[in-house]
Design an enzyme around this catalytic site. Structure first.
Site, PDB file in Angstrom:
ATOM      1  N   GLU A   1       0.937  -1.293   0.168  1.00 10.58           N
ATOM      2  CA  GLU A   1       0.208   0.107  -0.276  1.00 10.58           C
ATOM      3  C   GLU A   1       0.674   1.129  -0.109  1.00 10.58           C
ATOM      4  O   GLU A   1       2.352   1.635   0.286  1.00 10.58           O
ATOM      5  CB  GLU A   1      -1.199   0.210   0.920  1.00 10.58           C
TER       6      GLU A   1
ATOM      7  N   ARG B   1       5.682 -13.454   9.643  1.00  8.55           N
ATOM      8  CA  ARG B   1       6.208 -12.117   9.505  1.00  8.55           C
ATOM      9  C   ARG B   1       7.482 -12.002  10.202  1.00  8.55           C
ATOM     10  O   ARG B   1       7.707 -12.590  11.166  1.00  8.55           O
ATOM     11  CB  ARG B   1       5.444 -10.557   9.807  1.00  8.55           C
TER      12      ARG B   1
ATOM     13  N   LYS C   1       3.442   2.790  10.998  1.00  8.20           N
ATOM     14  CA  LYS C   1       3.453   3.947  10.988  1.00  8.20           C
ATOM     15  C   LYS C   1       3.057   4.893  11.130  1.00  8.20           C
ATOM     16  O   LYS C   1       3.196   5.885  12.009  1.00  8.20           O
ATOM     17  CB  LYS C   1       2.651   4.099   9.112  1.00  8.20           C
TER      18      LYS C   1
END
Length: 666
Positions: free
Chosen positions: A162, A377, A387
């Site tokens: 994204e 992950r 973020k």
């Protein structure tokens, strides 16, 4: 009001007549109470769309209890956590063995070595149906045949970020996995931007993502955007409505939150009505939040009817004001994979709950259905990569920006001087596992040292200068000293530095009153100057009014003209004055986001000593022409990289990593 149909108790045999539920029975009997009961909930809700969710859960629980009996001591053992701990310990041991015991030291692992673990289970192109859990339809084999005709049996992957933030160390694993798996199998990998949320997307993020993929050494087969397919996605949405698999809903976002939101009273509205309303959404007849298009399916976690389209009156960076409705991830992702004929849709474990919608949507539209594979992950201790939280760090003044060298974003690691090969090697050594992997930063730093040891030329720098005057310097003017760029391999060349009667050494390399075992310059204890062939011996200590040592006077002799000194120290003469930034961990605890470990929140865990700026360090003149991101080993100090803040005549260096610790060093 929507009438709630009363729940009628079901026997296990009744439930088992549902083919998909019955398919879970062997796994349920094997895993018992560790089985993901959300899968059963989803099947039950699909059968009884209007029944009360709590009553469904109660009945499912009772039927499972009847089938399996009461929980045993084995059922109550916390094996999943133990298994995870053992796996992480094994991962740490493997990485530790590799980086500390020298396995493949300084070498890049082959792609097939990197892709050990889960990737070995992957299906061959065209054999999607052999994957456990893959859902087939009467059209599947024909679609796979067409797919093979288009791709020629080629492996196709994609990296789909994204564009609303900067990539971090976890993304490096995703990049390596997607591009690496394709390359290892002579396939191709797309870089596809998931640009379906114009509110959060910025041009700088598109550029930064492309730059980081290239920096890591990968070239996409093609750069694509979800927005490339907006027309096709819209046409498929209309087709989905025609097939009775989607409807326009007016429930607000807040109504859909929680574990058991009420079913939509518009779920069974006529197809023609949904078509008209969807067109009205497209033409901007509704305000944001007044209408959505929802798909008729049940997710793994039991949630019903995910949103396919929502209204957003925000101009898109590529399509401008053409659209005011935008597809969601659940709708877009699998269909873009289908359009690009992706063979292996690789994603992290949190997307496992969306696997059912992935297969369902492709099959509902009778289009080619790729296979979604999930992997764990990669995280690091002492790090924050979210973020939102990085923005909080910037706002609080704890870091400068996304590329602050104390962060673990890829731009930050690049600025700090981490070579891309080292990051790729680290990802390779961690490997691909189903469970999440949390590694210690020092294992990544060990990979950095492996690369820089072979690629960073040597230079000398002094952080805390102490002036030394050689009173019997053997020449009228300075001498030119040839210093090997790589002392272990002199075939890689030399650089020249001046050696004059005034040199500067580290203040810590001299002690008036040394402790036992101290080997450097002291009264009655000479020290050698690296690369010069000379040894200096103390003659006089000059102190200032406060009693602090300001300079030294020494004499020198040839190193071969007497006893060998106990130590050789680095030095500079006629040096450049530079700024050097020394970095330590940004956080004090391993898990700064864990309330149990840091009750005050991650902002309360900042390390006050994470940055030390040496404004007047001295560096030998061999680095005078260095450019941003050039890397050096400053002898005895560590590895350093030229920072982009450097200007003409004023170099700025970031310490990338220290040298390996030597327990015997004094």
């Amino acid at each position: 009001m929507c009438e709630v149909i009363p729940w009628t108790p079901l026997t296990w045999s009744t439930l088992s007549r549902n083919v998909v539920w019955a398919s879970w029975l062997p796994q349920l009997l094997t895993e018992r109470y560790r089985f993901n009961m959300g899968l059963l909930m989803g099947e039950a809700r699909a059968m009884l769309k209007w029944a009360d969710g709590k009553m469904i859960k109660h009945e499912v629980d009772m039927q499972v209890l009847h089938l399996l009996g009461p929980k045993t001591e084995t059922d109550l053992e916390k094996k999943p956590k133990v298994a995870k701990a053992q796996l992480e310990a094994a991962d740490r041991k493997t990485a530790k063995d590799v980086v500390e015991n020298g396995e493949t030291a300084g070498q890049t692992l082959s792609l097939m070595e990197q892709l050990r673990g889960e990737a070995l289970k992957f299906h061959k192109p065209g054999e999607n149906y052999k994957t456990p859990g893959y859902v087939t339809t009467p059209h599947t084999m024909d679609l796979l045949k067409q797919h093979l005709e288009i791709t020629g049996g080629q492996v196709r992957t994609r990296f789909p970020p994204e564009p609303n933030g900067i990539l971090h160390i976890g993304h490096a694993k995703a990049i390596n996995f997607n591009f690496g798996y394709a390359k290892a199998n002579n396939g191709i990998c797309f870089l596809r931007f998931d640009d379906t949320n114009p509110e959060k997307e910025e041009a700088k993020f598109f550029t930064a993502i492309c730059d980081m993929v290239a920096w890591l050494g990968y070239t996409p087969y093609k750069v694509t955007y979800a927005s490339d397919y907006f027309d096709q996605l819209y046409a498929w949405a209309i087709e989905l409505i025609h097939r009775g698999q989607a409807y326009v809903c007016h429930q607000r976002g807040e109504e859909l939150k929680g574990h058991n939101p009420p079913p939509s009273p518009w779920r069974d509205r006529p197809v023609e009505e949904s078509l008209l309303l969807f067109e009205a959404m497209r033409r901007g007849k509704f305000a944001e939040g007044e209408a959505t298009l929802r798909m008729k399916l049940v997710m793994e976690d039991g949630k019903m009817d995910p949103v396919a389209y929502r209204i957003k009156y925000t101009p898109h960076h590529r399509t401008g004001d053409t659209w005011c409705i935008y597809p969601t991830y659940d709708y877009t992702h699998c269909l873009c994979d289908s359009i690009e004929h992706i063979t292996h849709s690789l994603c992290t474990k949190e997307f496992q709950a969306r696997r059912s919608s992935y297969f369902w949507l492709c099959n509902a539209l009778d289009v080619y259905c790729p296979v979604q594979w999930e992997y764990g992950r990669l995280n690091l201790h002492y790090a924050v990569v979210s973020k939102r939280k990085i923005l909080q760090l910037v706002a609080a003044g704890a870091v400068r920006d996304w590329d602050d060298p104390r962060l673990f974003t890829l731009t930050a690691l690049q600025r700090r001087g981490f070579p891309p090969e080292a990051i790729n090697n680290f990802c390779a050594r961690v490997g691909v596992t189903v469970s999440q992997t949390t590694m210690e930063p020092h294992l990544l730093e060990a990979c950095v040292r492996d690369v820089l040891n072979d690629t960073a030329p040597r230079a000398m720098a002094v952080l805390e200068p102490l002036q030394v005057t050689i009173t019997n310097f053997p020449a009228v003017k300075s001498l030119d000293i040839q210093v090997p760029n790589f002392p272990a391999d002199e075939t890689k060349g030399f650089h020249q530095v001046p050696f004059g009667s005034i040199v500067f050494i580290e203040r810590t390399d001299f002690k008036e009153e040394p402790e036992p075992g101290y080997k450097r310059l002291a009264w009655g204890q000479p020290a050698g100057l690296r690369h010069t062939g000379y040894v200096i011996e103390l003659q006089h200590v000059i102190k200032g009014p406060s009693g602090c040592v300001e300079s030294l006077e020494v004499t020198c002799r040839r190193a071969d003209a007497g006893e060998k000194p106990k130590a050789f120290i680095h030095w500079v003469s006629q040096p450049l004055t530079c700024e050097i930034r020394l970095y330590e961990r940004l956080f004090q605890h391993k898990n700064p986001e864990d309330p149990a470990e840091v009750p005050g929140g991650f902002l309360s865990d900042l390390n006050p000593a994470s940055l030390q700026v040496v404004e007047a360090a001295l560096v030998d003149c061999s680095v005078a022409l260095a450019k941003p991101f050039d890397k050096f080993q400053f002898e005895r100090l560590g590895y350093f990289s030229v920072d982009p803040d450097s200007s003409q005549g004023q170099l700025v260096f970031n310490r990338t990593v220290t040298l390996r610790e030597d327990p015997g060093k004094v």
